[in-house]
Design an enzyme around this catalytic site. Structure first.
Site, PDB file in Angstrom:
ATOM      1  N   CYS A 172     -14.370  10.047   6.144  1.00 62.82           N
ATOM      2  CA  CYS A 172     -12.970   9.428   5.800  1.00 62.82           C
ATOM      3  C   CYS A 172     -12.596   8.578   7.040  1.00 62.82           C
ATOM      4  O   CYS A 172     -12.828   9.314   8.292  1.00 62.82           O
ATOM      5  CB  CYS A 172     -12.122  10.592   5.260  1.00 62.82           C
ATOM      6  SG  CYS A 172     -10.475   9.834   4.801  1.00 62.82           S
ATOM      7  N   ASP A 173     -12.054   7.671   6.815  1.00 62.30           N
ATOM      8  CA  ASP A 173     -11.362   6.790   8.029  1.00 62.30           C
ATOM      9  C   ASP A 173      -9.939   6.653   7.971  1.00 62.30           C
ATOM     10  O   ASP A 173      -9.328   5.786   8.703  1.00 62.30           O
ATOM     11  CB  ASP A 173     -12.101   5.348   8.156  1.00 62.30           C
ATOM     12  CG  ASP A 173     -11.816   4.566   7.110  1.00 62.30           C
ATOM     13  OD1 ASP A 173     -11.354   5.005   6.075  1.00 62.30           O
ATOM     14  OD2 ASP A 173     -12.453   3.360   7.007  1.00 62.30           O
ATOM     15  N   THR A 174      -9.370   7.600   7.030  1.00 64.54           N
ATOM     16  CA  THR A 174      -7.732   7.315   6.797  1.00 64.54           C
ATOM     17  C   THR A 174      -7.085   8.540   7.213  1.00 64.54           C
ATOM     18  O   THR A 174      -7.492   9.565   6.864  1.00 64.54           O
ATOM     19  CB  THR A 174      -7.629   7.240   5.353  1.00 64.54           C
ATOM     20  OG1 THR A 174      -8.482   5.961   4.990  1.00 64.54           O
ATOM     21  CG2 THR A 174      -6.164   6.916   4.808  1.00 64.54           C
ATOM     22  N   CYS A 189      -5.636  15.099   0.157  1.00 64.68           N
ATOM     23  CA  CYS A 189      -6.820  14.679  -0.605  1.00 64.68           C
ATOM     24  C   CYS A 189      -7.697  16.287  -1.181  1.00 64.68           C
ATOM     25  O   CYS A 189      -7.397  17.137  -0.581  1.00 64.68           O
ATOM     26  CB  CYS A 189      -7.724  13.854   0.269  1.00 64.68           C
ATOM     27  SG  CYS A 189      -9.434  13.364  -0.597  1.00 64.68           S
ATOM     28  N   HIS A 193      -9.916  -6.093   6.310  1.00 64.70           N
ATOM     29  CA  HIS A 193      -8.784  -5.835   6.903  1.00 64.70           C
ATOM     30  C   HIS A 193      -9.102  -5.443   8.383  1.00 64.70           C
ATOM     31  O   HIS A 193      -8.503  -5.718   9.299  1.00 64.70           O
ATOM     32  CB  HIS A 193      -7.923  -4.891   6.319  1.00 64.70           C
ATOM     33  CG  HIS A 193      -8.577  -3.652   5.857  1.00 64.70           C
ATOM     34  ND1 HIS A 193      -9.524  -3.721   4.855  1.00 64.70           N
ATOM     35  CD2 HIS A 193      -8.605  -2.318   6.630  1.00 64.70           C
ATOM     36  CE1 HIS A 193     -10.263  -2.390   4.918  1.00 64.70           C
ATOM     37  NE2 HIS A 193      -9.404  -1.562   5.483  1.00 64.70           N
ATOM     38  N   CYS A 234     -16.272  15.460   1.248  1.00 66.21           N
ATOM     39  CA  CYS A 234     -16.270  14.165   1.771  1.00 66.21           C
ATOM     40  C   CYS A 234     -15.713  14.082   3.595  1.00 66.21           C
ATOM     41  O   CYS A 234     -15.082  14.384   3.800  1.00 66.21           O
ATOM     42  CB  CYS A 234     -14.950  13.196   1.241  1.00 66.21           C
ATOM     43  SG  CYS A 234     -15.143  11.318   1.796  1.00 66.21           S
ATOM     44  N   PHE A 247       1.071  -1.206   0.039  1.00 62.90           N
ATOM     45  CA  PHE A 247      -0.020   0.025  -0.099  1.00 62.90           C
ATOM     46  C   PHE A 247       0.930   1.039   0.082  1.00 62.90           C
ATOM     47  O   PHE A 247       1.924   1.302   0.729  1.00 62.90           O
ATOM     48  CB  PHE A 247      -0.903   0.073   1.262  1.00 62.90           C
ATOM     49  CG  PHE A 247      -2.243  -0.694   0.770  1.00 62.90           C
ATOM     50  CD1 PHE A 247      -2.490  -2.154   0.556  1.00 62.90           C
ATOM     51  CD2 PHE A 247      -3.575   0.252   0.812  1.00 62.90           C
ATOM     52  CE1 PHE A 247      -3.535  -2.650   0.238  1.00 62.90           C
ATOM     53  CE2 PHE A 247      -4.727  -0.507   0.504  1.00 62.90           C
ATOM     54  CZ  PHE A 247      -4.675  -1.939   0.079  1.00 62.90           C
ATOM     55  N   GLU A 257      -6.460   3.437  -6.059  1.00 59.85           N
ATOM     56  CA  GLU A 257      -7.988   3.653  -5.580  1.00 59.85           C
ATOM     57  C   GLU A 257      -8.089   5.100  -5.526  1.00 59.85           C
ATOM     58  O   GLU A 257      -7.397   5.799  -4.867  1.00 59.85           O
ATOM     59  CB  GLU A 257      -8.101   2.907  -4.305  1.00 59.85           C
ATOM     60  CG  GLU A 257      -7.711   1.762  -4.139  1.00 59.85           C
ATOM     61  CD  GLU A 257      -8.472   0.899  -3.338  1.00 59.85           C
ATOM     62  OE1 GLU A 257      -9.049   1.432  -2.195  1.00 59.85           O
ATOM     63  OE2 GLU A 257      -8.592  -0.582  -3.311  1.00 59.85           O
TER      64      GLU A 257
HETATM   65  S1  SF4 Z   1     -12.349   8.741   1.994  1.00 63.36           S
HETATM   66 FE1  SF4 Z   1     -10.761  10.423   2.700  1.00 63.36          FE
HETATM   67  S2  SF4 Z   1      -9.147   9.806   0.988  1.00 63.36           S
HETATM   68 FE2  SF4 Z   1     -11.151   9.254   0.129  1.00 63.36          FE
HETATM   69  S3  SF4 Z   1     -12.053  11.139  -0.817  1.00 63.36           S
HETATM   70 FE3  SF4 Z   1     -12.650  10.991   1.200  1.00 63.36          FE
HETATM   71  S4  SF4 Z   1     -11.604  12.349   2.502  1.00 63.36           S
HETATM   72 FE4  SF4 Z   1     -10.424  11.768   0.490  1.00 63.36          FE
END
Ligand code: SF4
Length: 213
Positions: free
Chosen positions: A49-51, A31, A207, A46, A25, A117
């Site tokens: 988001c979990d990242t 973003c 995961h 968005c 990865f 992705e």
């Molecule tokens: S999930 Fe996170 S990384 Fe994906 S578009 Fe939304 S804010 Fe950006």
């Protein structure tokens, strides 16, 4: 071009058509749909988001001055005792803010099959071997073809309903339950939607179920 990378790590792809496949990865920083700062989440395009894609401080993270350096760093995480089918998933954040044809070419030259992705708001460069688009809320999807469309479900916006995407040029269509406090209800809703609309398949974030990063 300098590439800003949050982290690089080796794991199993947890989602979508390649679930269970060993992969590197390569998480790019940044973003275009959220700053990554909690104080901006409520006003972001968005919001679920979990990242963590902010900064370059993760394992393998940093600023890579050339595409070749980036590819070499990714390959260091692939197991040394096998050269079978190295696979890299370029993710983020939004990887297409940075991933260009030079980087794709360098990853190919290093031996990788290249997966991406993306949230679909940026046209994809040539040369990607597996393109997964995951539309988010009101954000306009400009990349309307690829291998896999993976929609987090449910989403509130009328523009983010499954029927808005099912005529696009993708081979696979996945619904993935939104992972929030209502995950059980969201999973049931996703199951019911897939059963009623068999073009769609269920994608689970395996995961998280098996406890790998
Ligand atoms: S999930 Fe996170 S990384 Fe994906 S578009 Fe939304 S804010 Fe950006």
């Amino acid at each position: 071009m300098t590439y800003s990378v949050k982290e690089i790590y080796y794991t199993l792809q947890g989602e979508g058509a390649h679930t269970g496949r060993p992969a590197v990865f390569l998480r790019f920083a940044g973003c275009n749909l959220w700053s990554g700062r909690e104080q901006h989440r409520a006003g972001a395009v968005c919001r679920f988001c979990d990242t963590d894609f902010v900064g370059t401080d993760g394992p393998g993270g940093g600023k890579y001055e050339t595409a070749e350096e980036l590819a070499a760093a990714a390959m260091t995480t692939w197991p040394a005792d096998t050269n079978n089918s190295p696979y890299v998933v370029c993710t983020g954040g939004e990887p297409l803010l940075q991933l260009d044809e030079a980087a794709i070419s360098a990853l190919h030259d290093a031996g990788f099959e290249v997966g991406v992705e993306s949230n679909g708001t940026i046209p994809a460069p040539e040369g990607i071997d597996w393109l997964c688009i995951s539309p988010k809320g009101l954000a306009t999807v400009v990349q309307r073809s690829g291998d896999e469309l993976k929609l987090v479900y449910p989403q509130e916006e009328p523009e983010a309903q499954p029927e808005c995407f099912e005529d696009l040029g993708f081979e696979h269509f996945f619904l993935q339950p939104l992972h929030d406090d209502d995950i059980e209800a969201n999973t049931q809703a996703s199951i019911q939607y897939c059963l009623a609309h068999p073009r769609w398949r269920l994608s689970l974030q395996t995961h998280k179920i098996i406890g790998v990063p």
